[in-house]
Motif scaffolding. Structure first.
Motif, short mmCIF file in Angstrom:
data_model
loop_
_atom_site.label_atom_id
_atom_site.label_comp_id
_atom_site.label_asym_id
_atom_site.label_seq_id
_atom_site.Cartn_x
_atom_site.Cartn_y
_atom_site.Cartn_z
N VAL A 299 44.84 -48.83 -70.14
CA VAL A 299 44.66 -50.34 -70.78
C VAL A 299 42.96 -50.70 -70.15
CG1 VAL A 299 44.83 -53.07 -70.15
CG2 VAL A 299 46.38 -51.95 -70.13
N ILE A 300 42.12 -50.91 -71.56
CA ILE A 300 40.53 -51.04 -71.58
C ILE A 300 40.80 -52.47 -71.70
CG2 ILE A 300 38.65 -50.21 -72.83
CD1 ILE A 300 40.30 -48.02 -72.67
N PHE A 301 40.03 -52.89 -70.45
CA PHE A 301 39.80 -54.47 -70.35
C PHE A 301 37.76 -54.21 -70.26
CE2 PHE A 301 37.88 -56.79 -66.49
CZ PHE A 301 38.50 -57.97 -67.20
N GLN A 302 37.46 -55.66 -70.51
CA GLN A 302 36.33 -55.71 -70.64
C GLN A 302 35.78 -56.79 -71.25
OE1 GLN A 302 33.74 -54.51 -73.82
NE2 GLN A 302 35.59 -53.80 -74.99
N GLY A 303 34.68 -58.31 -70.84
CA GLY A 303 34.57 -59.39 -71.09
C GLY A 303 32.67 -59.53 -70.82
N VAL A 304 32.20 -60.30 -71.26
CA VAL A 304 31.11 -61.27 -71.21
C VAL A 304 30.62 -61.96 -71.03
CG1 VAL A 304 29.17 -60.56 -73.12
CG2 VAL A 304 30.52 -59.39 -73.35
N HIS A 305 30.44 -62.87 -69.77
CA HIS A 305 30.79 -63.98 -69.07
C HIS A 305 32.12 -64.42 -68.71
CE1 HIS A 305 26.40 -64.43 -69.36
NE2 HIS A 305 25.61 -64.59 -70.32
N GLN A 306 32.17 -65.99 -69.79
CA GLN A 306 33.75 -66.00 -69.92
C GLN A 306 34.29 -65.47 -70.56
OE1 GLN A 306 31.18 -67.79 -69.23
NE2 GLN A 306 31.52 -69.99 -67.58
N LEU A 307 34.17 -64.59 -71.36
CA LEU A 307 34.90 -64.24 -72.70
C LEU A 307 35.36 -62.95 -72.47
CD1 LEU A 307 34.71 -65.86 -75.34
CD2 LEU A 307 33.33 -64.37 -75.95
N MET A 308 36.58 -62.94 -71.93
CA MET A 308 37.01 -61.48 -71.28
C MET A 308 38.88 -61.12 -72.62
SD MET A 308 38.77 -61.96 -68.08
CE MET A 308 40.20 -63.09 -67.18
N GLY A 309 38.47 -59.92 -72.50
CA GLY A 309 40.12 -59.70 -73.03
C GLY A 309 40.63 -57.96 -72.77
N SER A 310 41.67 -57.37 -72.87
CA SER A 310 42.26 -56.42 -73.08
C SER A 310 42.79 -55.82 -74.13
CB SER A 310 43.01 -56.11 -71.39
OG SER A 310 44.06 -56.76 -72.11
N ASP A 311 42.70 -54.25 -73.98
CA ASP A 311 43.53 -53.30 -75.26
C ASP A 311 44.24 -52.57 -74.61
OD1 ASP A 311 42.79 -54.47 -77.62
OD2 ASP A 311 40.86 -54.06 -76.99
N LEU A 312 45.30 -52.42 -75.09
CA LEU A 312 45.83 -51.01 -74.63
C LEU A 312 45.08 -49.50 -75.27
CD1 LEU A 312 49.85 -51.78 -75.29
CD2 LEU A 312 48.95 -50.71 -73.41
#
Ligand SMILES: Nc1nc2c(ncn2[C@@H]2O[C@H](COP(=O)(O)OP(=O)(O)OP(=O)(O)O)[C@@H](O)[C@H]2O)c(=O)[nH]1
Length: 347
Positions: A299-312
């Motif tokens: 799972v690739i997880f990432q974010g900038v400040h409050q904005l975060m997300g993940s991808d398979l």
């Protein structure tokens, strides 16, 4: 032998450089592209993100910023690549350098003019700058690197416009035009951009760079990158007297969390959700490759400040150590709280 075109891809942390590059690499069928990836943190996550079917060479320059501490690495990597190409050991037609989000593109561009060996083999085609429509105003207000990236751009791509109202994008675009009237601007959605607007722009205009930085073609002995107590915060890169001086190593720090035990998705979501509420403003960038309980894929997880997300991501390869790693880059981040909290997310 003709000169190898080089493109510098820049833009503040999390602005969408890797997303654009990945797209370009998968679209540039038939072109052989060498990529130099530079990451600020000690772990290279982009490598996992940048999985591509094309045959480009990806060279990592990690743990230091290419515009200062590892600039010599960039120089030697470029000459080494050119040499191996001449000998027929490597085959590529162009090169893309993705800088860290904290890089001043000035010194990176300078390498193409100041170093004879590099200048004999490469020609700087253009500096492309990604601007994050969600976070740009704050970044431009507070970070000199972000302003330098805009000032040096030959082409500006505004990303994440899907998350921002049209009026705000127009205001940002106006601000960017004011900072850099020469660079054309284009909105990009998740890196979607015609290849003709990325390569062979012949956009690098030395005179314009000399306007921004009169010392651009001077050897920079005597310039100390980290020992200045002043920070000239000009909106216009053009008027900055001390362009080489920047502070990112001083106030921006990074650390890595690692575990070889699977993480609980629910605990992780709760913890990170809470953490970004409190520390989001200080969290310039975070990203990781995670092994979550119950999933056979990364799972690739990432974010900038409050904005975060993940991808398979891809499946873990047979025999590959299922280690989770996360890099955090920020200002005064509560490292112990984050590390302890993440330990608590182990399933
Ligand atoms: N909503 C939205 N998200 C985007 C867009 N472009 C990129 N992103 C997301 O923004 C995040 C950061 O993108 P990256 O391409 O990794 O940014 P980067 O500039 O390479 O980041 P660093 O190398 O860490 O500085 C990812 O989660 C992307 O999916 C866009 O146009 N819209």
């Amino acid at each position: 032998m003709s000169l190898i075109p080089a493109t510098i891809l820049t833009g503040f942390l999390g602005s969408g450089k890797t997303t654009l590059l990945k797209r370009v690499l998968s679209e540039a069928h038939g072109q052989k592209i060498a990529v130099i990836e530079n990451e600020f943190g000690a772990e290279n996550i982009d490598n996992d993100i940048l999985v591509s079917d094309t045959q480009e060479q990806i060279i990592q320059l990690s743990n230091g910023c290419v515009c200062c501490t590892i600039r010599e690495d960039l120089r030697s990597t470029l000459s080494d690549l050119a040499q191996r190409r001449r000998k027929g050991e490597l085959d590529f037609e162009r090169i893309v350098i993705e800088t860290t989000g904290l890089a001043d593109p000035g010194p990176v561009a300078q390498t193409f003019f100041m170093d004879d060996e590099v200048a004999e083999s490469f020609q700087l085609d253009s500096i492309l700058t990604l601007v994050d429509a969600v976070h740009a105003n704050e970044q431009l207000d507070t970070r000199q690197e972000a302003r330098r990236q805009v000032g040096f751009a030959d082409q500006i791509f505004i990303s994440k416009t899907d998350l921002v109202k049209d009026e705000a994008i127009e205001a940002l675009s106006h601000r960017l035009k004011h900072m850099n009237p020469r660079a054309p601007q284009r909105r990009v959605h998740f890196g979607e951009v015609p290849i003709a607007e990325v390569f062979d722009l012949k956009g690098f205009n030395l005179n314009a760079k000399l306007d921004i930085d009169p010392d651009f073609l001077k050897a920079d002995e005597g310039h100390d990158h980290h020992d200045h107590d002043h920070d000239h915060d000009h909106e216009h890169g053009e008027h900055c007297d001390h362009p080489h001086h920047h502070h990112h190593d001083d106030d921006v720090k990074s650390f890595v969390f690692r575990t070889s035990k699977p993480l609980s998705p629910a605990k992780l979501e709760d913890f990170l959700g809470a953490i970004v509420q409190v520390y989001g403003p200080k969290m310039l960038r975070y990203k990781g490759v995670l092994c979550l309980k119950g999933s056979d894929r990364k799972v690739i997880f990432q974010g900038v400040h409050q904005l975060m997300g993940s991808d398979l991501g891809p499946k873990w390869a047979p025999g590959e150590a299922k280690e989770s790693k996360m890099v955090f880059i920020g200002i005064d981040l509560p490292k112990e709280i984050l590390l302890q909290g993440l330990e608590g997310c182990i399933a």
